[in-house]
Design an enzyme around this catalytic site. Structure first.
Site, PDB file in Angstrom:
ATOM      1  N   TYR A   1      -5.613   5.291  -7.029  1.00 54.63           N
ATOM      2  CA  TYR A   1      -5.677   5.221  -5.573  1.00 54.63           C
ATOM      3  C   TYR A   1      -7.028   4.672  -5.170  1.00 54.63           C
ATOM      4  CZ  TYR A   1      -5.446   6.705  -0.667  1.00 54.63           C
ATOM      5  OH  TYR A   1      -5.449   6.742   0.711  1.00 54.63           O
TER       6      TYR A   1
ATOM      7  N   TYR B   1       0.846  -1.198   0.000  1.00 60.54           N
ATOM      8  CA  TYR B   1       0.000   0.000   0.000  1.00 60.54           C
ATOM      9  C   TYR B   1       0.882   1.247   0.000  1.00 60.54           C
ATOM     10  CZ  TYR B   1      -3.655   3.211   1.548  1.00 60.54           C
ATOM     11  OH  TYR B   1      -4.543   4.254   1.647  1.00 60.54           O
TER      12      TYR B   1
END
Lengths: 139, 381
Positions: free
Chosen positions: B336, B286
């Site tokens: 994102y 991430y």
């Protein structure tokens, strides 16, 4: 540092029953932290309970105002209109000698000369009649 | 601590998403998070071949109301339902909760749905704060945004470990190189180190290409028991382990760049899944901002603490490197989607469905989100 207080446009936390002693301290040139009367723990920003022992019994104590630069960044992006004229500006995370982390800004030094663990001390800028904003300078 | 063994009891059986690149170029102020999540759920149901009515658990992420979400997709009679805030750490938390629910029999089949209309409605990750919140004490100095918090950590990391500012280019360049092989990605053009270094600073020392791409999109993941998974259309992707650990303070920033929390997870994760870092074939890390890739590589033992800035150079994290990282382009090239798209990319890789960017012989995949709630999963085929 005296300024035209009516001209202060940057965001300020509103004064509350909880945080009023902090702001009174800033007007006297004192950095005050809530200090637990049960266990001695200190914390920032203001909160109702000692996060260590959950007591509500605390006193506001003036602390050394000394610490070190944990880290710093330089803002190039505009997020706040009130800071537009200051771009690029420094935001420094200070680790106070008491072990408490405090977001602030560093003045009196060129950004290129700042380094982590630089020793710093607090000063205050008049913002309004009731609030001065703590900032740090090299100690 | 009494512990229920979660190893391989659950599997991801369906994945779905919107097209991130197409949506990036097509803003629509009327677009809702619910419709994006519903598009993704439909795709995930089709992918899995599952009967929609077999879904008895629904975890909604970022959509404001679970009741509205459930109604939009016609899931009226559930045994487990809730919504999680629209922060990236919740992708991993949702999967962890799904595993917990299924292993304990609270639900058999859980759909995790994520909908984000942030680009169309102009969501910002900085400059917005509530005056009566602790964030007001940061805003007083012009401090805002998780990117600046990660920049604080990266600056401290550079100081402690002697990392150079340009070492981070490796992460940004790798994401873009992988995005170039992903027809679903927002940015499909590679960048050079010169382009990386010449891009403007946002919160110095971080530059434009260190920042994730705010976009609209939906992602859905369907999780069920290992037994049921074997009856469905796709090859099951088993969840070997999934854990969280936190470092929650007033600041997003932590003193150790989440290392302690990640180590806490790593010990349990590798033991439960019976896997070592060297057996992991790819890692989805991430990266709301690229330094988290380096923090993760160290926190989970892919390299020694303080060395990721050197370890990740020279193609080591490329698709044909020792540890391919963010095979779909991550948050700075694909989109994102706050961890959700990274999770379904792990599933594609383990099914052998990743096309031009397929990692050869991918058997064991890894996901983590380094954030105030860290979480990680081991997935395998």
């Amino acid at each position: 540092m005296a300024t035209d207080v009516s001209a202060y446009t940057k965001p300020l936390p509103p004064i509350t029953k909880l945080n009023a002693p902090f702001w009174e301290g800033t007007k006297k040139g004192e950095l005050r932290l809530q200090t637990c009367n049960e266990c001695g723990h200190q914390w920032y920003p203001p909160s109702t309970h000692c996060p260590n022992c959950l007591s509500r019994d605390y006193a506001w104590k003036a602390v050394s105002g000394r610490g070190k630069v944990w880290s710093w960044v330089v803002f190039h992006q505009r997020y706040f209109k009130a800071f537009e004229d200051e771009l690029p500006y420094n935001v420094t995370l200070v680790e106070l000698d008491e072990g408490v982390m405090m977001m602030s800004t560093l003045r009196g030094i060129d950004d290129k000369d700042v380094h982590c663990d630089l020793q710093v001390k607090v000063e205050f800028e008049d913002a309004t009649d009731e609030q001065s904003v703590p900032y740090f300078v090299p100690a | 601590m009494a512990e229920i063994n979660i190893r391989d009891k659950t599997a991801i059986v369906g994945i779905g998403s919107t097209n991130f690149g197409a949506m990036y170029r097509d803003l629509d102020k009327e677009r809702t998070s619910y419709e994006l999540a519903a598009d993704a759920l439909k795709a995930a149901i089709d992918d899995s071949g599952i009967d929609k009515n077999d879904i008895d658990g629904l975890l909604c992420v970022r959509t404001p109301s679970y009741a509205r979400m459930a109604d939009v997709v016609g899931l009226h009679h559930l045994r487990l339902v809730n919504q999680l805030e629209g922060s990236g750490r919740m992708a991993g938390v949702a999967l962890q909760y799904a595993v917990m629910a299924i292993v304990t029999g609270q639900a058999e089949t859980v759909a995790i749905v994520y909908g984000n209309n942030g680009r169309s409605v102009g969501d910002r990750y900085g400059g917005v704060f509530s005056p009566d919140s602790p964030a007001a004490w940061d805003a007083m100095y012009g401090m805002t945004s998780p990117g600046a918090a990660v920049a604080h950590m990266w600056r401290r990391y550079m100081y402690l470990y002697g990392a150079s500012e340009d070492s981070l280019a490796a992460a940004a360049i790798n994401n873009r190189a992988n995005g170039a092989k992903n027809p679903n990605a927002v940015f499909q053009k590679p960048i050079t180190k010169e382009e990386y270094m010449q891009a403007r600073y946002i919160a110095e020392p971080l530059r434009l290409f260190d920042y994730c791409i705010i976009n609209d999109g939906g992602v859905a993941t369907i999780v069920t028991t290992a037994e049921k998974a074997k009856t469905l259309k796709q090859p099951p992707v088993y969840i070997g382990a999934s854990y969280s650990a936190t470092d929650l303070t007033n600041y997003y920033t932590t003193h150790d760049f989440f290392f302690g929390a990640m180590q806490d997870i790593a010990g349990r994760l590798y033991k439960t899944a019976d896997v070592t870092p060297s057996e992991i074939d790819f890692a989805q890390l991430y990266d709301n901002f690229t330094p988290t890739q380096f923090f993760a590589l160290e926190g989970y033992g892919f390299c020694e603490r303080g060395t990721a800035h050197k370890w990740a150079q020279d193609g080591r994290i490329a698709l044909d490197g020792d540890l391919p990282v963010n095979t779909s382009g991550g948050h700075t090239a694909e989109s994102y989607m706050q961890g959700h798209a990274l999770t379904i990319e792990a599933v594609r890789q383990l099914r052998g469905q990743a096309g031009e960017r397929q990692v050869k012989n991918a058997k064991v995949g890894f996901y983590t989100c380094p954030a105030p709630i860290c979480n990680a999963h081991i997935l395998h085929n």
